[in-house]
Design a protein around this motif. Sequence first.
Motif, PDB file in Angstrom:
ATOM      1  N   THR A  13       7.317  -9.289  -1.965  1.00  0.00           N
ATOM      2  CA  THR A  13       6.189  -9.156  -1.039  1.00  0.00           C
ATOM      3  C   THR A  13       6.444  -8.038  -0.038  1.00  0.00           C
ATOM      4  O   THR A  13       5.534  -7.262   0.295  1.00  0.00           O
ATOM      5  CB  THR A  13       5.962 -10.484  -0.301  1.00  0.00           C
ATOM      6  OG1 THR A  13       5.749 -11.516  -1.261  1.00  0.00           O
ATOM      7  CG2 THR A  13       4.752 -10.398   0.610  1.00  0.00           C
ATOM      8  N   SER A  14       7.672  -7.942   0.462  1.00  0.00           N
ATOM      9  CA  SER A  14       8.005  -6.880   1.412  1.00  0.00           C
ATOM     10  C   SER A  14       7.824  -5.505   0.793  1.00  0.00           C
ATOM     11  O   SER A  14       7.288  -4.584   1.423  1.00  0.00           O
ATOM     12  CB  SER A  14       9.445  -7.059   1.907  1.00  0.00           C
ATOM     13  OG  SER A  14       9.607  -8.303   2.551  1.00  0.00           O
ATOM     14  N   LEU A  15       8.258  -5.364  -0.461  1.00  0.00           N
ATOM     15  CA  LEU A  15       8.094  -4.064  -1.130  1.00  0.00           C
ATOM     16  C   LEU A  15       6.611  -3.735  -1.323  1.00  0.00           C
ATOM     17  O   LEU A  15       6.182  -2.586  -1.096  1.00  0.00           O
ATOM     18  CB  LEU A  15       8.811  -4.095  -2.479  1.00  0.00           C
ATOM     19  CG  LEU A  15      10.342  -4.112  -2.421  1.00  0.00           C
ATOM     20  CD1 LEU A  15      10.923  -4.243  -3.824  1.00  0.00           C
ATOM     21  CD2 LEU A  15      10.871  -2.839  -1.757  1.00  0.00           C
ATOM     22  N   LEU A  16       5.829  -4.740  -1.740  1.00  0.00           N
ATOM     23  CA  LEU A  16       4.396  -4.491  -1.928  1.00  0.00           C
ATOM     24  C   LEU A  16       3.716  -4.130  -0.616  1.00  0.00           C
ATOM     25  O   LEU A  16       2.890  -3.202  -0.559  1.00  0.00           O
ATOM     26  CB  LEU A  16       3.738  -5.732  -2.540  1.00  0.00           C
ATOM     27  CG  LEU A  16       4.119  -6.044  -3.995  1.00  0.00           C
ATOM     28  CD1 LEU A  16       3.487  -7.352  -4.446  1.00  0.00           C
ATOM     29  CD2 LEU A  16       3.684  -4.912  -4.914  1.00  0.00           C
ATOM     30  N   LEU A  17       4.047  -4.837   0.459  1.00  0.00           N
ATOM     31  CA  LEU A  17       3.460  -4.518   1.754  1.00  0.00           C
ATOM     32  C   LEU A  17       3.887  -3.133   2.218  1.00  0.00           C
ATOM     33  O   LEU A  17       3.089  -2.373   2.789  1.00  0.00           O
ATOM     34  CB  LEU A  17       3.876  -5.573   2.783  1.00  0.00           C
ATOM     35  CG  LEU A  17       3.227  -6.954   2.628  1.00  0.00           C
ATOM     36  CD1 LEU A  17       3.838  -7.937   3.609  1.00  0.00           C
ATOM     37  CD2 LEU A  17       1.724  -6.869   2.859  1.00  0.00           C
ATOM     38  N   LEU A  18       5.145  -2.798   1.997  1.00  0.00           N
ATOM     39  CA  LEU A  18       5.637  -1.486   2.408  1.00  0.00           C
ATOM     40  C   LEU A  18       4.919  -0.378   1.651  1.00  0.00           C
ATOM     41  O   LEU A  18       4.549   0.656   2.235  1.00  0.00           O
ATOM     42  CB  LEU A  18       7.151  -1.421   2.163  1.00  0.00           C
ATOM     43  CG  LEU A  18       7.882  -0.197   2.711  1.00  0.00           C
ATOM     44  CD1 LEU A  18       7.835  -0.201   4.225  1.00  0.00           C
ATOM     45  CD2 LEU A  18       9.322  -0.174   2.240  1.00  0.00           C
ATOM     46  N   LEU A  19       4.705  -0.584   0.340  1.00  0.00           N
ATOM     47  CA  LEU A  19       4.046   0.439  -0.466  1.00  0.00           C
ATOM     48  C   LEU A  19       2.551   0.504  -0.205  1.00  0.00           C
ATOM     49  O   LEU A  19       1.915   1.528  -0.506  1.00  0.00           O
ATOM     50  CB  LEU A  19       4.292   0.159  -1.951  1.00  0.00           C
ATOM     51  CG  LEU A  19       5.751   0.284  -2.420  1.00  0.00           C
ATOM     52  CD1 LEU A  19       5.874  -0.134  -3.878  1.00  0.00           C
ATOM     53  CD2 LEU A  19       6.250   1.715  -2.240  1.00  0.00           C
ATOM     54  N   ALA A  20       1.953  -0.548   0.342  1.00  0.00           N
ATOM     55  CA  ALA A  20       0.510  -0.559   0.581  1.00  0.00           C
ATOM     56  C   ALA A  20       0.154  -0.234   2.023  1.00  0.00           C
ATOM     57  O   ALA A  20      -0.736   0.585   2.298  1.00  0.00           O
ATOM     58  CB  ALA A  20      -0.069  -1.923   0.206  1.00  0.00           C
ATOM     59  N   VAL A  21       0.840  -0.860   2.975  1.00  0.00           N
ATOM     60  CA  VAL A  21       0.459  -0.734   4.381  1.00  0.00           C
ATOM     61  C   VAL A  21       0.876   0.608   4.958  1.00  0.00           C
ATOM     62  O   VAL A  21       0.096   1.255   5.671  1.00  0.00           O
ATOM     63  CB  VAL A  21       1.072  -1.899   5.189  1.00  0.00           C
ATOM     64  CG1 VAL A  21       0.819  -1.701   6.680  1.00  0.00           C
ATOM     65  CG2 VAL A  21       0.488  -3.219   4.730  1.00  0.00           C
ATOM     66  N   VAL A  22       2.086   1.057   4.673  1.00  0.00           N
ATOM     67  CA  VAL A  22       2.573   2.308   5.285  1.00  0.00           C
ATOM     68  C   VAL A  22       1.745   3.518   4.842  1.00  0.00           C
ATOM     69  O   VAL A  22       1.283   4.302   5.695  1.00  0.00           O
ATOM     70  CB  VAL A  22       4.073   2.504   4.970  1.00  0.00           C
ATOM     71  CG1 VAL A  22       4.541   3.878   5.439  1.00  0.00           C
ATOM     72  CG2 VAL A  22       4.894   1.417   5.653  1.00  0.00           C
ATOM     73  N   PRO A  23       1.487   3.719   3.542  1.00  0.00           N
ATOM     74  CA  PRO A  23       0.623   4.854   3.169  1.00  0.00           C
ATOM     75  C   PRO A  23      -0.775   4.758   3.775  1.00  0.00           C
ATOM     76  O   PRO A  23      -1.357   5.775   4.156  1.00  0.00           O
ATOM     77  CB  PRO A  23       0.579   4.779   1.636  1.00  0.00           C
ATOM     78  CG  PRO A  23       1.812   4.052   1.248  1.00  0.00           C
ATOM     79  CD  PRO A  23       2.036   3.064   2.333  1.00  0.00           C
TER      80      PRO A  23
END
Length: 463
Positions: A13-23
């Motif tokens: 979940t952290s990886l998905l959020l990082l790849l979605a929210v930051v960009p």
Amino acid sequence: MTRRITWTLLVLTSLLLLLAVVPLAVSLTARERVAFRDSQRAATRVIAAVAEEHLSDNQPPTVMREELDAAARAGDCAAVYDASGRVVARTPCAAAEGEEAEIMVREVLDGHRPAEPPQSRGRLVTAEPAGDVRRPAGAVVLARSAGPLDARIAAIWSWSAAIGVAGLAASAVLSVRLARWVSRPLSTLDASARRLGEGVLDERADVEAGPPEVRRLAATFNTMAARTEALVHGHRAVIADVSHQLRTPLAALRLRLDVLAAGAEGDVSTELGAAQEEIARLSRMVDGLLAVARAEQTTPRPMAVPVDEVVAERVAAWGPVAEERGIRLTAVSQGPGPTVALGAGHLEQILDNLIANAVEAVPERGTITLDRGRVGEGVRVVVRDDGPGMTDDAKAFAFRRFGNPEARGTGLGLAIVHRLVTVNGGTARLEDTPGTGLTVVLDLPAWREGATGGAGRQDLNRF
């Protein structure tokens, strides 16, 4: 398992959020910067349009000053430059003047679009030509505070962080619930399997919790447990029933032989005596099988058993039998008297069987010693004799029913001992006595305060 599932889902979940929210936050930040610059340039062009009327057409500067006043009220700083680079009008704020502003004005007057300098003292500066881009009549410089832009960017990143934290928290809650939903039925099934292995044959697993695969596994376990219980109880019932049924005809046959032996003489009396001995041996064997069946059906509730008191009691009970055979039966102790957690009457039955076997094996003037003491967190009870001992092959099978080919009795005594010790969570092993003889070492669980007591005493015959 719960921790592994939870951490795996949290990392994903952290990886998905990082790849979605930051960009997404980076994209929104860039769009805000472009929109802010475009708005600033538009405001600068408005002032440049009215300034061109004044500089090129010699119109009164009234409209130009009105636009400058409006910019000042909005918090912007603006300055109007003529073709020679001289300031002809400005707002009270002087942020649109200075070295950076003059450089931008020269570039505009030369017909070039000036490069936008970095943010300076919290303001962004833009420059636009007044009139034709190639031959401008002047230039307008406008400096606007970057505070609103920074606030919007901070809001974007704050909301992004909040969304990420909320998503991570929701994922943590769902991960824990999912992990428990999967692992709790497995833990319960594991506990049921452990209790079944400890002899609780009526143990069953819960088939109503967990995913379908776990429920099917629990149902399969229950089927296996039910069949195991039926087989074990059937086996015990057959042994008990056969042993019980054989006792009556054996007793009747023994009485008939006694009657015949009373009137017989010579060789007939001798043969009848030998037959009586075989009948007696067969009776003891049947009684031993019945005792084994009863011992195997035992599922004890532990209670506090003072070892010193039981040892002293059994030594006193067997003392006359040992003295009659010229055997010295003694008991020694190492330290204060320990207390063990055993079923009611089990220690007495264990010691009776061991002492009976030792009395049968030890020759006249031999010794039997009972020793006890604490070993680590448990209690060790040792029965040592100086008889002929046992071979390694005999010791390897001594705890099996009829497993000892060297046994003088029925060969069931040590099987009963092993069953009663292991069902209470202890261990039993055979060792050689230094010199000659056999040593039986029993490691029994120590009693702990708060343990559950109970269970009535069961009377098992000694063999």
